[in-house]
Write a protein that holds these residues in place. Sequence first.
Motif, mmCIF file in Angstrom:
data_model
loop_
_atom_site.group_PDB
_atom_site.id
_atom_site.type_symbol
_atom_site.label_atom_id
_atom_site.label_comp_id
_atom_site.label_asym_id
_atom_site.label_seq_id
_atom_site.Cartn_x
_atom_site.Cartn_y
_atom_site.Cartn_z
ATOM 1 N N GLY A 158 37.383 39.110 30.618
ATOM 2 C CA GLY A 158 36.187 39.901 30.870
ATOM 3 C C GLY A 158 35.869 40.045 32.343
ATOM 4 O O GLY A 158 35.219 40.998 32.758
ATOM 5 N N TRP A 159 36.345 39.111 33.153
ATOM 6 C CA TRP A 159 36.030 39.173 34.585
ATOM 7 C C TRP A 159 36.852 40.236 35.297
ATOM 8 O O TRP A 159 36.464 40.728 36.352
ATOM 9 C CB TRP A 159 36.309 37.813 35.239
ATOM 10 N N VAL A 160 38.004 40.623 34.736
ATOM 11 C CA VAL A 160 38.968 41.421 35.497
ATOM 12 C C VAL A 160 38.406 42.765 35.972
ATOM 13 O O VAL A 160 38.405 43.033 37.176
ATOM 14 C CB VAL A 160 40.262 41.613 34.691
ATOM 15 N N PRO A 161 37.901 43.632 35.062
ATOM 16 C CA PRO A 161 37.449 44.943 35.549
ATOM 17 C C PRO A 161 36.348 44.830 36.594
ATOM 18 O O PRO A 161 36.386 45.532 37.608
ATOM 19 C CB PRO A 161 36.918 45.632 34.292
ATOM 20 N N ASP A 162 35.397 43.922 36.364
ATOM 21 C CA ASP A 162 34.300 43.786 37.323
ATOM 22 C C ASP A 162 34.798 43.290 38.668
ATOM 23 O O ASP A 162 34.414 43.795 39.709
ATOM 24 C CB ASP A 162 33.250 42.818 36.773
ATOM 25 N N ALA A 163 35.681 42.294 38.622
ATOM 26 C CA ALA A 163 36.164 41.728 39.884
ATOM 27 C C ALA A 163 36.994 42.757 40.645
ATOM 28 O O ALA A 163 36.874 42.886 41.856
ATOM 29 C CB ALA A 163 36.990 40.475 39.620
ATOM 30 N N TYR A 164 37.821 43.522 39.937
ATOM 31 C CA TYR A 164 38.643 44.520 40.617
ATOM 32 C C TYR A 164 37.766 45.588 41.243
ATOM 33 O O TYR A 164 38.105 46.174 42.258
ATOM 34 C CB TYR A 164 39.619 45.178 39.629
ATOM 35 N N GLN A 165 36.630 45.849 40.594
ATOM 36 C CA GLN A 165 35.743 46.879 41.101
ATOM 37 C C GLN A 165 34.937 46.362 42.288
ATOM 38 O O GLN A 165 34.623 47.113 43.205
ATOM 39 C CB GLN A 165 34.797 47.304 39.975
#
Lengths: 230, 494
Positions: B225-232
């Motif tokens: 769940g962290w991936v899209p937010d962190a990449y953004q």
Amino acid sequence: MIRKLFVLFLLVIVGFFLASVVVSVPFGAEKTIVGRYYLNNTIGETGGVNAVTSIVVLYRGFDTLGEVTVLFLAATGLAAILANTRERRKKHKEKPSLIMRVGTDYLFPAAIVFGSYIFLHGHLTPGGGFPGGVVIASGFLMLFLAQWHYKADELWLKVVESLAGMTYVLIGLIGLWKLGTFLGNFLGKGTPNMLLSAGIIPLIYIVIGIKVGSEMTGLLQNLRETTENE
Amino acid sequence: MVSPILLIAIPLFMAFSVPLWGLIWKKLPQYIPFATFSITIAVLVKLLPQLWGRGLISVVIAGVKPPFGINLVFGPFGAFFALIIQIVALAASIYLFEYEPPEPAEKFYMLFILVVLGATGMVLTGDIFNMFVFLEITSISSYALTAIKKDGHSAEAGFKYLLLGSLGSTLFLFGIALIYGSLGTLNMADIGARIGDMNPKLLAAAVILILIGMGVEAEMLPLNGWVPDAYQAAPVPVVSIFSGVVAKAGIYALARILYTIIGFESYASLLLIFGILTLLAGELAALRQKDVRRLLAYSSIGQMGLIMLAFGTVGFTAAIGGIFHAFNHALAKALMFFALGIMVAGVGKWDMDSLEGIGRVKPYTTLLFTIGLLSTLGLPMFSGFWSKLLIIIGMVNAKYTVYASLALFGSAVEVVYFARLLGKFYSSKISDSLKDAIPESKKIFSLLGMTFIAIFILAMGIYPDALVKWIAQGAYMLLNKATYIGMIIGGAIQ
């Protein structure tokens, strides 16, 4: 409500499953090969009488270098995130009393000496670099609490912290150069129970003590500045 | 004396020294990551030829032989991942030359070096607790780097990552404790040799805990769940590190632990199931994204799923494909994010519609982006094609036809959203937000570095054998648990 119950239900299931498994682990049994080895060979191999210290600094010294880095990261990361976000909140605070101010004047040097004592004697008595450094930082914490205008010099903290970290790696590299093994104990073992014994253990603990002390002080100062209004 | 330990000691020394360089000249820290990773690559280049015919080099630390001390294992499998990590890190540090760092800059560069150092340590260590320590170094610096921009968005992303990541590392540590409690040793080869003595129920619990712990970093399905937010939210060079370094270290650790320690057969299906779920969820979620960074993040999740499938197959061809794909994906994603960062400069918006027609405004950067994209897609003539092909062949050979066809379906979905993205980029209608964008960037070093990566991707697409014969050694060592254990224990207890 149903969601909470469901979460609770899941927790109970997971807890039950783990508990039923964990009871079968023979924790503390004599079976740990590695543990026996450490207890039997510490003095002969390292010259340190404190087995815990020998494990932390020599047998598993590489982990300790990693843990020092983790602490460094925590302090650095916190400083990076808190920088420039200082809230200027007005807070009503009571001024520290005279007793407190004078008392810390006397306690501060004692805290520094005691902290240094703890990390200097890490190979002989319980303690070592981490607790020693924290005791030193607690001396600074007293100053922060009792003397509002006191501010540790950030440049010095930064330089000391950097140099201590670099020295730790350098000690490891000297081992690599002299003995062909990183963090190798290139100093003599000396006579057990003497202050100057156990090779590089005291050296590393001094470095860790200084590093942890300056790091924690910087960290406390950072945290203080985010909530204070001056 | 060149020793693999230098790959860890030098970056650590340099990271500690960053503030001192800053005292000499305020801009000097900007170049420290480049200096650091140039040295580590030089060390790697000197060390890699020594692996031919030797299998692996076990480096003892503090003069205490394993299992009593910690050792580093410089074998073909780990060394190849170390190479991936150093290359991506070097590319990102070239990009840093012309990148306006988030404040405080000094701390940013320290964190940047340390996240790479942690990942390098994870792929080189031979001790499972030491792996945990390096996991902590990697993940804590990642949390800070995610939140460093200090807007509301990055704080939220950083906090999400922090929660999931610390939960993951705690469970990982708990799994290690279960193993240590029953076997009394932490050395991976030693555990691998004794794993038969462990109570099977206990082992199952430990495997699940370790899988969850590493799954966070490897972007595995329920934990990503962290991936899209962190990449953004994270700065562009850091995002390339997330997909090229952190995720790769996570997948390495999963493969190493499952293959070498557990002896994998009975747990292979776990990685297959999680892999296919991760792949499908990532690709399908990417379909709906408007923000290009989120789209690439979901595509990254999909690729990690494919690599998990490759390692779950337990076969020589699939393992080669998995390692090769990790390499390709790391390079291609880094290239795409670098290019995207330059394309967006002057526009400031990251959604597809604002970037409509960018291919006409900044043709060269968009071309570089396209090369990365086509390689990720697995188009023939690009290096990504060979790795995907190897994985599919490996899965079909192992009679996992259902999984293979599902993976192909995922790739088809990928074609849909990437084609739509390219359609937007090369559209003849130019978006309003691009009207006054700078025609082509003057960031010479970044463009040069990206061009090198693009040429490399094309060269590997035409002549993949040059790499595959190296990778094959790594795959061989990964699959032969007995050789690994024999070479380390044999050298240790004499």
